[in-house]
Design a protein around this motif. Structure first.
Motif: not given
Lengths: 190, 399
Positions: A49, A54-55, A74-75, A78-79, A81-82, B311-315, B392-393
């Motif tokens: 994670h 994610l963590d 955070d954002e 997320a980018q 991760r995407r 987790a898939l990257g959605a903001e 997310p987690l």
């Protein structure tokens, strides 16, 4: 590619501090395949994670592709991760109302790819995992092995630089575990 | 993520729970249908009342005796109001731009003909009534224009009074008695209906001069003026004031333009229509609470899905937009359904009760739809923010 230094993940349970990870350092190069093994509760999932953004670690530093990502917002996480990470969860985590194709398409939709390109990529990857005939089926109509293959297809459809799999066959029976042949192919290990 | 993809994902989520989505949208539909129906009735009444007031034409002015004003010195000054006379009416008729003038005095009297008698409205008027009030004579002719002091005892009857007194026989040339005076019937008016409680068909029209004597009055109750369509109302008002002040010595009269009257009436009716729309909006508010409830439940139920998307990257913003769009689509679709239902109910109501004026107001309908979407937005904000804030987690562990 992945560099962890003295990573610590501490949880507060009441007044007590519980360490899931304590001083973990790790280097993983591009193209490298790494298995992390250990008993239940040893912190394998927590480590994944943190690597998967994610963590957040409570101490230590994390560099991804040469960039310090420990304190990213955070954002920004997320980018990454995407764009860079694919994650196969121990539980299927498929959206129950979406078909197999719809579930695999999800990360491509979030990435903003045009519809035609999304459909083409989904068709290709479902065929590669032997799921073409199941494309229009919702998760409840799929076997355990098929669901996990859909989850793997979803993790890889964006062609991520890093693929993380948290006990991908751990939630399947022996037969279904063997069914998840795609995971070996993805990692290049027969 | 492009907006059409957000719409697609939101629509998919709504379709997954068809019955629940339908019932939630139905709540909004009922609210919008109520707004549309009530405003249709309000707008219908608005138009009906304005039509009643403009049936006599739109280029009208009325002069009435008396003036309501507050002056600096109280008590000591005795107010004197000179009567509004027939001569005043003649003077006003000479003003440039005035087409015709009708002096008016009205009351109620017993009208007798042959062996029948009936209490009816009595309008003491001038010869220009058909022009100024836009009422036609169906049989015979209207009262003639005569010199002051020479008005003959002629009467023109409303259609209902004619039927009541003469049945099927021709009333022209017949004698009637109004009060103590005898009159000869020279005409019958067309059917006009009621106006402000006066049944214009159950009336008799007499020369104003004779009506003043009949009711033992010194002053006319009103002088109606018809002016040329292009004439300046302000200029006319100034000219009327000047003419009457020169005759009376001071301004002891009030001029009411039809525009003033219609403006006041229009604003009152607008308030009424708005009030009924506000009443309808209460049910829309209830529908909004329904959307809020369902969206809150949806966020709770789909926590794991939200975690997966993150987790898939959605903001956070994308998650927020997804849930907000769901709420807006629900409310918007409900609103459209409500519009259709409101229009249909209005038509059915009009068909069942033809006397009830129903007029669809597209302005209010559009405002209703915008309001429905606004309610959806408002109801969706809190659940959408809650969804976007999820870790997310933590959310993934919810499965």
């Amino acid at each position: 590619m992945i560099r962890l230094q003295a990573i610590e993940r501490r949880f507060a349970v009441g007044d007590e501090a519980v360490y899931a990870l304590n001083g973990v350092s790790l280097n993983v190069e591009k193209g490298e395949y790494l298995s992390i093994m250990g008993p239940s509760g040893s912190g394998k999932s927590t480590l994944l994670h943190i690597i998967g953004l994610l963590d957040r670690p409570t101490a230590g530093q994390y560099w991804l592709a040469g960039k310090d990502v420990t304190g990213l917002a955070d954002e920004e996480r997320a980018q990454i991760r995407r764009e860079k990470i694919g994650f196969v969860f121990q539980l299927f985590h498929l959206v129950p109302r979406l078909t197999a194709a719809g579930n695999v398409e999800l990360p491509l939709t979030l990435a903003g790819l045009p519809r035609e390109e999304r459909e083409e990529r989904v068709r290709e990857i479902l065929a590669a995992y032997g799921l073409s005939a199941r494309a229009r089926h919702v998760p409840s109509q799929l076997s355990g092995g098929e669901r996990q293959r859909v989850a793997i297809a979803r993790a890889t459809v964006t062609r991520p630089e890093i693929l993380l799999a948290d006990e991908p066959t751990g939630n399947l029976d022996r037969g279904s575990g063997r069914e998840v042949t795609g995971i070996d192919r993805v990692f290049g290990h027969p | 993520m492009p907006f059409k993809d957000i719409i697609g994902l939101s629509w998919g989520a709504l379709m997954a729970y068809r019955m629940r989505s339908f019932l939630t949208a139905l709540g909004i539909s009922v609210g919008i249908a109520a707004v549309v129906l009530l405003t249709s009735i309000g707008e219908g009444v608005h138009r009906f009342v304005l039509a009643e007031f403009t049936q006599f034409g739109t280029n009208l002015l009325a002069v009435v005796p008396g003036k309501t004003a507050t002056f600096g010195v109280s008590g000591a000054i005795v107010s004197t109001v000179r009567p509004l006379s027939l001569a005043d009416g003649e003077a006003l008729a000479r003003i440039d731009g005035v087409v015709a003038v009708v002096p008016v005095v009205q009351g109620n009297a017993l009208v007798e003909a042959q062996s029948k008698s009936r209490r009816a409205f009595v309008f003491g008027v001038g010869s220009a009534v058909p022009t100024v009030w836009r009422i036609k004579v169906t049989t015979g002719k209207f009262l003639p224009a005569e010199e002051r002091g020479t008005a003959r005892a002629f009467a023109v009857l409303g259609s209902k009074l004619t039927d009541e007194l003469f049945g099927g026989t021709n009333p022209l040339g017949q004698r009637i008695r109004v009060g103590q005076e005898r009159y000869r019937v020279i005409g019958v008016m067309e059917r006009k209906g009621q106006f402000m409680g006066f049944d214009l068909d159950d009336a008799v029209y007499l020369p104003a001069e004779r009506a003043l004597e009949l009711f033992n009055r010194e002053s006319l109750m009103e002088i109606d003026l018809l002016y040329e369509p292009g004439a300046s109302v302000d200029r006319l008002v100034t000219d009327i004031k000047r003419a009457l002040v020169s005759r009376h010595g001071h301004e002891d009269f009030t001029i009411i333009t039809q525009k003033q009257m219609l403006d006041v009436l229009g604003s009152i009716l607008d308030v009424l229509t708005f009030a009924v729309a506000a009443l309808g909006s209460i049910s829309l508010l209830v529908g909004g609470v329904g959307v809020l409830t369902i969206m809150t439940i949806a966020v709770t139920e789909r926590t794991s899905e939200i975690g997966l998307l993150r987790a898939l990257g959605a903001e956070r913003d994308q998650i927020s937009k997804l849930f907000l769009t769901e709420a807006v689509v629900l409310a918007g679709a409900g609103g459209l359904g409500g519009l259709a239902a409101g229009v249909a109910l209005g038509q059915i109501l009009h068909a069942l009760i033809p006397g009830l004026p129903v007029q669809m107001s597209w302005g209010y309908a559009l405002a209703g739809e915008v309001l429905a979407i606004a309610v959806g937005l408002a109801a969706g904000v809190v659940p959408a923010r809650r969804a976007a804030k999820l870790d997310p987690l933590e959310a993934l562990r919810n499965e």
